[in-house]
Design a protein around this motif. Structure first.
Motif, PDB file in Angstrom:
ATOM      1  N   GLY A 224      -5.324  -4.963   2.902  1.00 54.28           N
ATOM      2  CA  GLY A 224      -4.890  -3.821   2.102  1.00 54.28           C
ATOM      3  C   GLY A 224      -4.034  -4.226   0.924  1.00 54.28           C
ATOM      4  N   ALA A 225      -3.170  -5.239   1.133  1.00 50.66           N
ATOM      5  CA  ALA A 225      -2.328  -5.700   0.033  1.00 50.66           C
ATOM      6  C   ALA A 225      -3.161  -6.308  -1.089  1.00 50.66           C
ATOM      7  N   ARG A 226      -4.203  -7.055  -0.723  1.00 46.26           N
ATOM      8  CA  ARG A 226      -5.048  -7.675  -1.745  1.00 46.26           C
ATOM      9  C   ARG A 226      -5.747  -6.613  -2.590  1.00 46.26           C
ATOM     10  N   GLU A 227      -6.165  -5.520  -1.975  1.00 44.99           N
ATOM     11  CA  GLU A 227      -6.803  -4.434  -2.724  1.00 44.99           C
ATOM     12  C   GLU A 227      -5.829  -3.815  -3.719  1.00 44.99           C
ATOM     13  N   VAL A 228      -4.557  -3.689  -3.300  1.00 46.02           N
ATOM     14  CA  VAL A 228      -3.543  -3.134  -4.208  1.00 46.02           C
ATOM     15  C   VAL A 228      -3.296  -4.087  -5.369  1.00 46.02           C
ATOM     16  N   PHE A 229      -3.131  -5.378  -5.066  1.00 51.15           N
ATOM     17  CA  PHE A 229      -2.799  -6.355  -6.102  1.00 51.15           C
ATOM     18  C   PHE A 229      -3.959  -6.569  -7.069  1.00 51.15           C
ATOM     19  N   SER A 230      -5.185  -6.380  -6.602  1.00 47.79           N
ATOM     20  CA  SER A 230      -6.334  -6.568  -7.494  1.00 47.79           C
ATOM     21  C   SER A 230      -6.362  -5.522  -8.602  1.00 47.79           C
ATOM     22  N   GLY A 231      -5.689  -4.382  -8.412  1.00 45.24           N
ATOM     23  CA  GLY A 231      -5.665  -3.346  -9.430  1.00 45.24           C
ATOM     24  C   GLY A 231      -4.458  -3.414 -10.340  1.00 45.24           C
ATOM     25  N   ILE A 232      -3.621  -4.439 -10.154  1.00 49.84           N
ATOM     26  CA  ILE A 232      -2.435  -4.575 -11.001  1.00 49.84           C
ATOM     27  C   ILE A 232      -2.764  -5.464 -12.186  1.00 49.84           C
ATOM     28  N   SER A 233      -2.491  -5.002 -13.362  1.00 51.15           N
ATOM     29  CA  SER A 233      -2.705  -5.824 -14.557  1.00 51.15           C
ATOM     30  C   SER A 233      -1.622  -6.864 -14.650  1.00 51.15           C
ATOM     31  N   LYS A 234      -2.016  -8.063 -15.048  1.00 54.46           N
ATOM     32  CA  LYS A 234      -1.056  -9.157 -15.155  1.00 54.46           C
ATOM     33  C   LYS A 234      -0.153  -8.969 -16.362  1.00 54.46           C
TER      34      LYS A 234
ATOM     35  N   PRO B 175       0.806  -1.232   0.000  1.00 51.96           N
ATOM     36  CA  PRO B 175       0.000   0.000   0.000  1.00 51.96           C
ATOM     37  C   PRO B 175       0.834   1.275   0.000  1.00 51.96           C
ATOM     38  N   GLU B 176       2.077   1.210   0.456  1.00 53.81           N
ATOM     39  CA  GLU B 176       2.953   2.378   0.402  1.00 53.81           C
ATOM     40  C   GLU B 176       3.651   2.476  -0.942  1.00 53.81           C
ATOM     41  N   ILE B 177       4.121   1.350  -1.454  1.00 53.51           N
ATOM     42  CA  ILE B 177       4.865   1.357  -2.720  1.00 53.51           C
ATOM     43  C   ILE B 177       3.970   1.773  -3.880  1.00 53.51           C
ATOM     44  N   VAL B 178       2.681   1.433  -3.823  1.00 56.61           N
ATOM     45  CA  VAL B 178       1.775   1.770  -4.927  1.00 56.61           C
ATOM     46  C   VAL B 178       1.649   3.271  -5.109  1.00 56.61           C
TER      47      VAL B 178
END
Length: 527
Positions: free
Chosen positions: A517-527, A471-474
């Motif tokens: 919180g990490a799952r919310e960040v990763f869900s917005g990352i395109s594969k 959540p910080e790195i994003v």
């Protein structure tokens, strides 16, 4: 004519006065009493519970993941532990009971966040506290929590005697035979037997039902996929869990039921003459005072020294830093050795030794302050890292222990080892409950955002942090870095790497609050 006794052969005529013939351990009255206590309802139940607990630990933590599984296992373990050691006629040891507080705080930290960089400290402290607690709950508790006597009892009672008593868990199973003869005892053993018999039947029926109904099979597979159960590990769970449970059961049975004369560890200390110690400390103090005096300006000159000597921040902070840290550790050990080993009168150090010890601790405090100042300059120039945080934490811990040692010089009745032990446990709890890796990421990113033209951001180090920092790195993803330090692709690569590591963890056993919180960040990352 009266029968005359024949004289004994020559070898038996000269028997030493204190001679006692060797009796095998399993023939001694103490061993027989121990065995009779083991063959009891609690002895049988704790053996079964120990095996189940060991299987649970193997499946959820050892072969699973340390997350929510740790506090859940702690609840199960302590429920069994207090059931076993609690007796109506004898109150449970309060000191052993109070140790549950730091143990649960450390266990709860695994549920709060995933910080693999500091978890090794948490695990070591957790294991040490549990071993100390087992001794305090047992039949022969130690006089002090943090002492050589406690160390000896942990090594002997918890580890050594556990190997000697590996047969006791099997003897406890004889309670079933005994119960059939007496028709007594409660229903708990029968319930445990029923559970053990039902498991293979349930597995067989489950396989048949899955083969008979595709919808039911999909539902079961969904549950298995969510739990992330690897049936290939079941054999390992049962194998390791069984032997681990036997060892745990042997330790618990021995701690409660094995009664014999327990000799306290020999007292260490009060053995070195004060004249020897005083002379030794005087020489050390002369060197320390000379070093601190000549280097005082350099130690605390800060940026002035950097300007005059034309050093960089890295050169100034690193020059002598590790040497000063090592010297502080050596001086701390010397001061502790002096307090323990010096011959005392009415528990008081000789005035000469006391003065030299206080001087030693004060000089060590100067070295610690200097090392901390250097590290803070380094952090100000290049940001935080895991090693820098742990170094600052360790130096603060040593500083607090030095304060207790100085007070000890003026208050000899104070138990300095106890205070040092409490300080260490408290500091480890604070470190474990703090989300260190996310704190590091937030600090470094805030520094960079405040002045991106001058502040250097170590993106490589950010990429080595766990998913708790996502959540910080994003926040860096959409910043315009002008390609000077990193690109958007670099940040996405870091997040993708953390996403893979996050998905590799067991979704159920390794669940932590920060994974939401990490799952919310990763869900917005395109594969």
């Amino acid at each position: 004519m009266e029968d005359q006794k024949k004289p004994l052969p020559e070898p038996f005529n000269n028997v030493p006065p204190n001679y006692k013939p060797y009796i095998p351990r399993d023939k001694t009255p103490e061993y027989q009493a121990f065995k009779s206590k083991v063959i009891s309802p609690k002895g049988f139940i704790i053996t079964i519970l120990s095996i189940l607990l060991a299987i649970l630990f193997t499946e959820t933590i050892f072969l699973g993941a340390a997350g929510i599984s740790v506090p859940i296992f702690a609840i199960a373990f302590y429920s069994s532990l207090f059931y076993f050691f609690r007796e109506n006629e004898k109150p449970i040891n309060k000191t052993g009971l109070y140790l549950t507080i730091p143990v649960f705080l450390l266990a709860f930290s695994f549920f709060l966040h995933y910080n693999p960089s500091t978890q090794f400290i948490t695990w070591l402290t957790l294991i040490g506290l549990v071993c100390i607690q087992l001794v305090m709950l047992g039949t022969n508790p130690a006089a002090s929590l943090f002492s050589y006597d406690m160390l000896g009892r942990v090594m002997s009672k918890v580890i050594g005697h556990s190997f000697l008593n590996l047969g006791m868990p099997f003897f406890s199973l004889e309670f079933l035979k005994k119960r059939r003869k007496t028709h007594s005892s409660g229903k708990a053993p029968l319930i445990l037997i029923g559970l053990a018999i039902s498991l293979p039947v349930v597995i067989i029926l489950l396989g048949l039902f899955m083969s008979a109904d595709a919808v039911f099979e999909n539902a079961v597979n969904s549950v298995i996929s969510f739990i992330d159960v690897d049936f290939g590990n079941i054999f390992a769970d049962l194998f390791l869990g069984f032997f681990g449970g036997i060892f745990l059961s042997a330790a618990l049975l021995g701690l409660k039921y094995e009664e014999h004369e327990e000799k306290a560890a020999g007292k260490i200390g009060n053995s070195v003459d004060g004249l020897v110690i005083g002379t030794f400390l005087t020489i050390i103090n002369i060197l320390l005072i000379a070093f601190v005096g000549f280097q005082f300006v350099y130690l605390f000159g800060g940026t002035v020294n950097i300007t005059v000597s034309d050093l960089t921040y890295a050169e100034y902070a690193r020059r002598g830093f590790f040497e000063l840290t090592a010297a502080s550790g050596i001086i701390f050990s010397i001061a502790l050795f002096v307090m323990i080993m010096t011959k005392k009168k009415e528990d008081k150090l000789p005035a000469w030794v006391k003065l030299c010890t206080v001087s030693l601790c004060l000089c060590n405090g100067v070295l610690l302050v200097s090392a901390i100042k250097r590290m803070l300059l380094y952090v100000d120039a290049y940001g935080l890292s895991v090693k820098r945080v742990l170094t600052l934490w360790l130096m603060c811990l040593i500083g607090l222990c030095l304060v207790w040692m100085i007070i000890k010089c003026f208050k000899p009745q104070m138990d300095v080892m106890k205070l040092i032990g409490i300080t260490v446990v408290t500091c480890v709890c604070i470190l474990s409950l703090t989300n260190t890796e996310r704190l590091i990421a937030r600090y470094n990113i805030d520094r960079y955002i405040s002045n991106p033209g001058k502040i250097t951001l170590d993106v490589y180090h950010l990429g080595r942090l766990s998913y708790t920092a996502a959540p910080e790195i994003v926040r860096l993803r959409d910043l315009n870095s002008d390609g000077s330090q990193f690109t958007r692709t670099d940040i996405l690569d870091i997040l993708q790497h953390q996403k893979v590591a996050y998905e590799d963890r067991n979704a159920l056993y390794g669940f932590t609050l920060d994974s939401i919180g990490a799952r919310e960040v990763f869900s917005g990352i395109s594969k």
